[in-house]
Design a protein around this motif. Structure first.
Motif, mmCIF file in Angstrom:
data_model
loop_
_atom_site.group_PDB
_atom_site.id
_atom_site.type_symbol
_atom_site.label_atom_id
_atom_site.label_comp_id
_atom_site.label_asym_id
_atom_site.label_seq_id
_atom_site.Cartn_x
_atom_site.Cartn_y
_atom_site.Cartn_z
ATOM 1 N N UNK A 159 8.617 40.714 -13.261
ATOM 2 C CA UNK A 159 7.374 40.049 -12.863
ATOM 3 C C UNK A 159 7.211 38.746 -13.623
ATOM 4 N N UNK A 160 6.695 37.744 -12.904
ATOM 5 C CA UNK A 160 6.383 36.448 -13.481
ATOM 6 C C UNK A 160 4.867 36.325 -13.598
ATOM 7 N N UNK A 161 4.389 35.975 -14.808
ATOM 8 C CA UNK A 161 2.962 35.795 -15.020
ATOM 9 C C UNK A 161 2.680 34.386 -15.525
ATOM 10 N N UNK A 162 1.595 33.828 -15.065
ATOM 11 C CA UNK A 162 1.143 32.522 -15.532
ATOM 12 C C UNK A 162 -0.023 32.741 -16.484
ATOM 13 N N UNK A 200 -1.620 35.074 -25.777
ATOM 14 C CA UNK A 200 -2.468 36.175 -25.319
ATOM 15 C C UNK A 200 -1.630 37.283 -24.691
ATOM 16 N N UNK A 201 -0.628 36.901 -23.909
ATOM 17 C CA UNK A 201 0.204 37.894 -23.235
ATOM 18 C C UNK A 201 1.078 38.658 -24.226
ATOM 19 N N UNK A 202 1.648 37.955 -25.194
ATOM 20 C CA UNK A 202 2.469 38.618 -26.213
ATOM 21 C C UNK A 202 1.641 39.624 -27.013
ATOM 22 N N UNK A 203 0.408 39.255 -27.311
ATOM 23 C CA UNK A 203 -0.456 40.126 -28.104
ATOM 24 C C UNK A 203 -0.771 41.435 -27.381
ATOM 25 N N UNK A 204 -0.634 41.450 -26.064
ATOM 26 C CA UNK A 204 -0.946 42.649 -25.286
ATOM 27 C C UNK A 204 0.274 43.527 -25.026
ATOM 28 N N UNK A 205 1.458 43.054 -25.368
ATOM 29 C CA UNK A 205 2.636 43.886 -25.177
ATOM 30 C C UNK A 205 2.572 45.086 -26.132
ATOM 31 N N UNK A 208 2.101 26.877 -17.101
ATOM 32 C CA UNK A 208 1.836 25.955 -15.997
ATOM 33 C C UNK A 208 1.991 26.679 -14.655
ATOM 34 N N UNK A 209 0.941 26.692 -13.845
ATOM 35 C CA UNK A 209 0.993 27.404 -12.568
ATOM 36 C C UNK A 209 1.983 26.751 -11.606
ATOM 37 N N UNK A 210 2.161 25.456 -11.693
ATOM 38 C CA UNK A 210 3.119 24.784 -10.809
ATOM 39 C C UNK A 210 4.527 25.279 -11.079
ATOM 40 N N UNK A 211 4.926 25.306 -12.351
ATOM 41 C CA UNK A 211 6.272 25.768 -12.685
ATOM 42 C C UNK A 211 6.423 27.262 -12.392
ATOM 43 N N UNK A 212 5.370 28.031 -12.612
ATOM 44 C CA UNK A 212 5.419 29.465 -12.302
ATOM 45 C C UNK A 212 5.692 29.688 -10.825
ATOM 46 N N UNK A 249 -1.073 44.438 -18.770
ATOM 47 C CA UNK A 249 -1.517 43.182 -19.378
ATOM 48 C C UNK A 249 -2.760 42.692 -18.653
ATOM 49 N N UNK A 250 -3.817 42.496 -19.393
ATOM 50 C CA UNK A 250 -5.084 42.080 -18.779
ATOM 51 C C UNK A 250 -5.240 40.575 -18.738
ATOM 52 N N UNK A 251 -4.385 39.858 -19.463
ATOM 53 C CA UNK A 251 -4.458 38.398 -19.486
ATOM 54 C C UNK A 251 -3.416 37.823 -18.531
ATOM 55 N N UNK A 252 -3.645 36.603 -18.084
ATOM 56 C CA UNK A 252 -2.681 35.932 -17.232
ATOM 57 C C UNK A 252 -2.830 36.292 -15.769
#
Length: 339
Positions: A27-30, A35-40, A294-298, A14-17
């Protein structure tokens, strides 16, 4: 013979996130989930389990959509998830109810979303589930507490959707404890039970006296969401912080992960929040990916995977993730239990 080269983990493709942390299985991605779903990769995911922000009337800190736009907004994610699902895969989506603005009349958003998933995005409704949260506070205040003209809203709809008529599923993996009367029957079947036809014409035979290790579950899932003193919450108290405000209990994703996947299968949550789904998948030996905007929640969700962490260590880990340094959590760091 040359050994076949294994493909890299999905998250490395995955190139996004932004990668926040990895564990033994996931793995956890922010980043933006669209965009991330489209790359799966197509036909790569065994199970999506997620709980999107609900279209509540009052805006929440974690973000929620207006009721009128909700179905169109959520449909974008549903379409991309369908493309990524294996033919044997499933999408399980928890959607709570809401009232219309300034009216004691219910919104139909979760039902309209379901119809859109089936009619527009080619899902099949494998089964509807209802999550009863016995610890949920009375709401909405105006109609329940003040005017007392409506009952407490304590049930969420959970749609189990599939790509085909027969997704992977084994309900025997999620048996529930027998009732007291059933336990007595199993102790002495001939005393408590005589095979016969019921008025409904359903035939009940001797097989009902067989101990299968538990009863088959119903589609009413009774799971209180009241774990306020477990390791996950105790760490937040030490830090003087609060985690994601909308968390479902780990028993909810655990139920569907057990029923609909096998060890090694890939589970994805594209509205991860506090990453309850990732924690459940990790403990059950499934590969997992979680996406959170949200990077805080991630960053805070990493606490779910740390065992015996001190307050300074937790603060340092959260800071590192927020500043862009991914955290690698080894198997020895993890609790091995459901936080």
């Amino acid at each position: 013979m040359t050994a076949r080269k294994q493909p890299p983990p999905v998250h490395k493709r995955l190139t996004s996130g932004r990668l926040c942390y990895t564990t033994t299985h996931g793995a956890q991605l922010c980043g933006n989930s669209l965009e991330l779903l489209a790359q799966l990769p197509a036909n790569s995911v065994d199970l999506f389990v997620t709980s999107p922000p609900f279209p509540l009337l009052r805006k929440k800190a974690y973000g929620n959509e207006d009721q009128e736009d909700y179905v169109e907004w959520l449909g974008q994610f549903a379409k991309l998830a369908h493309d990524a699902l294996k033919p044997t895969g499933s999408l399980v989506i928890d959607i709570g109810g809401a009232y219309q603005k300034q009216r004691p009349v219910r919104s139909l958003h979760q039902y309209r979303a379901l119809i859109a998933f089936v009619d527009r995005f080619e899902y099949e409704l494998a089964e509807e589930f209802y999550w009863y949260n016995s610890s949920k506070l009375p709401s909405p205040t105006e109609w329940v507490n003040k005017r007392k003209i409506r009952a407490k809203d304590a049930v969420n709809t959970v749609w189990w959707l599939s790509k085909t008529d027969e997704p992977k599923a084994d309900v025997t993996k999620v048996r529930v404890p027998y009732s007291e009367s059933m336990r007595k029957l199993l102790e002495n079947p001939t005393r408590y039970y005589t095979p016969k036809d019921r008025p409904s014409e359903h035939k009940i035979g001797k097989g009902f006296g067989t101990d299968n290790g538990g009863a088959l579950p119903s589609n009413l899932l009774v799971m209180p969401n009241s774990h306020s003193n477990d390791a996950y919450h105790r760490m937040f108290k030490k830090l003087g912080m609060t985690g994601h405000p909308a968390r479902f209990p780990v028993s909810l994703p655990k139920f569907f992960i057990e029923m609909l996947t096998d060890p090694g299968d890939l589970v994805v949550d594209f509205f991860a929040g506090s990453n309850t789904t990732g924690r459940a998948a990790e403990d059950l030996g499934r590969k997992w990916l979680s996406f959170e905007l949200d990077i805080k929640y991630s960053a805070l969700s990493a606490i779910r995977f740390m065992n015996g962490m001190t307050q300074p260590e937790a603060e340092e880990a959260i800071t590192r993730i927020e500043k862009g340094t991914p955290l690698k959590i080894s198997a020895t760091d993890q609790s091995g239990g459901l936080w």
